[in-house]
Write an enzyme that holds these catalytic residues in place. Structure first.
Site, mmCIF file in Angstrom:
data_model
loop_
_atom_site.group_PDB
_atom_site.id
_atom_site.type_symbol
_atom_site.label_atom_id
_atom_site.label_comp_id
_atom_site.label_asym_id
_atom_site.label_seq_id
_atom_site.Cartn_x
_atom_site.Cartn_y
_atom_site.Cartn_z
ATOM 1 N N GLY A 182 -3.588 -9.937 -7.045
ATOM 2 C CA GLY A 182 -2.156 -9.842 -6.765
ATOM 3 C C GLY A 182 -1.417 -10.389 -7.989
ATOM 4 O O GLY A 182 -1.760 -11.462 -8.498
ATOM 5 N N ASP A 231 2.721 -4.284 -9.655
ATOM 6 C CA ASP A 231 2.025 -5.019 -10.719
ATOM 7 C C ASP A 231 2.826 -5.015 -12.006
ATOM 8 O O ASP A 231 2.670 -5.902 -12.847
ATOM 9 C CB ASP A 231 0.638 -4.420 -10.937
ATOM 10 C CG ASP A 231 -0.243 -4.800 -9.773
ATOM 11 O OD1 ASP A 231 -0.182 -4.114 -8.734
ATOM 12 O OD2 ASP A 231 -0.929 -5.830 -9.871
ATOM 13 N N LYS A 249 -0.885 -0.675 -6.620
ATOM 14 C CA LYS A 249 -2.219 -0.291 -6.151
ATOM 15 C C LYS A 249 -2.352 1.211 -5.944
ATOM 16 O O LYS A 249 -1.424 1.859 -5.451
ATOM 17 C CB LYS A 249 -2.492 -1.048 -4.849
ATOM 18 C CG LYS A 249 -3.818 -0.777 -4.203
ATOM 19 C CD LYS A 249 -5.015 -1.019 -5.106
ATOM 20 C CE LYS A 249 -5.069 -2.399 -5.702
ATOM 21 N NZ LYS A 249 -6.000 -2.485 -6.858
HETATM 22 O O1 MRU Z 1 -6.031 -5.184 -7.435
HETATM 23 P P1 MRU Z 1 -5.077 -6.155 -6.790
HETATM 24 O O2 MRU Z 1 -5.531 -6.597 -5.438
HETATM 25 O O3 MRU Z 1 -4.738 -7.304 -7.704
HETATM 26 O O4 MRU Z 1 -3.765 -5.294 -6.580
HETATM 27 C C1 MRU Z 1 -2.643 -5.930 -6.011
HETATM 28 C C2 MRU Z 1 -1.473 -5.045 -5.844
HETATM 29 O O5 MRU Z 1 -1.491 -3.890 -6.204
HETATM 30 C C3 MRU Z 1 -0.235 -5.679 -5.286
HETATM 31 O O6 MRU Z 1 0.522 -4.741 -4.574
HETATM 32 C C4 MRU Z 1 0.629 -6.220 -6.439
HETATM 33 O O7 MRU Z 1 -0.131 -7.016 -7.296
HETATM 34 C C5 MRU Z 1 1.798 -6.997 -5.947
HETATM 35 S S1 MRU Z 1 1.324 -8.540 -5.288
HETATM 36 C C6 MRU Z 1 2.728 -9.385 -4.824
#
Ligand code: MRU
Length: 320
Positions: free
Chosen positions: A45, A223, A233
């Site tokens: 995240g 992200d 994601k």
């Molecule tokens: O691969 P991850 O679990 O790190 O992906 C996380 C996401 O895509 C979240 O939606 C994003 O980081 C926002 S978290 C507040």
């Protein structure tokens, strides 16, 4: 509960790969262990990665040698390329170290500020986003943008849902399982049911089209927010396109530390992860070993599909 924190000279974090079955805390003693935890999604995240990298630098600074700090920054930068919070936090800490005579103290103060701000900001995002929700709304979210994706307490997209529930707005939530590594099923469903206590329905990712007519609002995290869209994601773009097709409002909730307005979506580096994550589920082989798999961790949603970005400052529109 804190997703990640710094206590007695160690970084303490929940091992998110063990959830929801076990609540295991990791105690990390050096920046290399922090870097590995980020790569292996023990912490994940965008905001949580940024805070963890900052804590990794604090561990490195305890060695008392600025060269170790720089080496740690280099190693942490290599962990995951897409979430800009990682680079934002590292740059902030290095800048603080550069502009102070007592660099160790400056690092510690800056890291603590990043941690404190993350917690304050998420509650504000939640409040701003909750203003968009009404009684009777069904809200869809994807992946995990909850307390587990930040340093704790609220999260971004789930912060919006949590604040709405705290304000007695009567909503229910649909969350996607989020293959390949199931952040939705394992983490978001867990937070929604165990922490927030809202009526929640878990769906497979491929049910989004069929269920979109039942959804009033979509709220997801990001992200990286750039001039003309966001990276989030894998699967977010599908949801946004279907939301547009059905006239459903689509919002992104993200702190300003996720903004990178010097670039456009074509310039974002998208992480490609090991094909094992697709060919196995929780360690169990589900596809022939010989088949190729392509594991792009994030996708890009253009700004035309986004009704607004919910930040700590309010609701912002991107360039179209
Ligand atoms: O691969 P991850 O679990 O790190 O992906 C996380 C996401 O895509 C979240 O939606 C994003 O980081 C926002 S978290 C507040």
């Amino acid at each position: 509960m804190d997703t990640v924190s710094f206590k007695d000279g160690k970084v303490l974090m929940i091992d998110q790969t063990e959830l929801p079955n076990e609540l295991v805390f990791l105690e990390l003693e050096n920046y290399r262990e922090v870097a590995r935890a980020i790569e292996e999604l023990k912490v994940r995240g965008a905001p949580a990665i940024g805070v963890s990298a900052a804590f990794g630098l604090m561990l490195a600074s305890q060695k008392g040698d600025k060269k170790v700090l720089e080496k740690a920054a280099g190693r942490l930068r290599q962990t995951r390329p897409t979430a800009v919070n990682l680079f934002w936090a590292i740059d902030r800490v290095l800048e603080a170290a550069k502009s102070s005579d007592n660099w160790q103290k400056a690092v510690e103060e800056e890291v603590q500020a990043i941690y404190r701000e993350d917690r304050e900001i998420n509650k504000k995002i939640g409040d701003n986003g909750a203003n968009l929700l009404s009684d009777g709304d069904t809200v869809l979210t994807h992946c995990n943008a909850g307390a587990l994706a930040t340093s704790g307490r609220y999260g971004t997209a789930l912060g919006v849902i949590k604040r709405a529930v705290e304000r007695d707005i009567d909503i229910d939530v649909v969350c996607t399982e989020t293959r390949p590594v199931l952040q939705g099923a394992r983490l978001t469903a867990y937070e929604l049911v165990e922490d927030i206590g809202v009526d929640t329905t878990l769906i497979v990712d491929s049910a989004i089209g069929a269920l979109m007519p039942e959804i009033d609002k979509v709220v997801v995290g990001a992200d990286r927010v750039v001039q003309d869209g966001v990276a989030n994601k894998i699967g977010t773009y599908n949801i946004a396109a279907l939301a547009e097709r059905h006239g459903t409002e689509f919002y992104v909730a993200a702190p300003k530390s996720t903004f990178d307005l010097d670039i456009t979506i074509d310039e974002i580096e998208i992480e490609e992860r090991n094909e094992k994550e697709i060919k196995e589920i929780c360690g169990c082989q589900i596809a022939p070993k010989k088949v190729k798999a392509y594991n792009q961790a994030f996708d890009l949603t253009p700004s035309e599909l986004i009704d607004g970005v919910i930040t700590e400052k309010g609701i912002e529109k991107l360039d179209r």
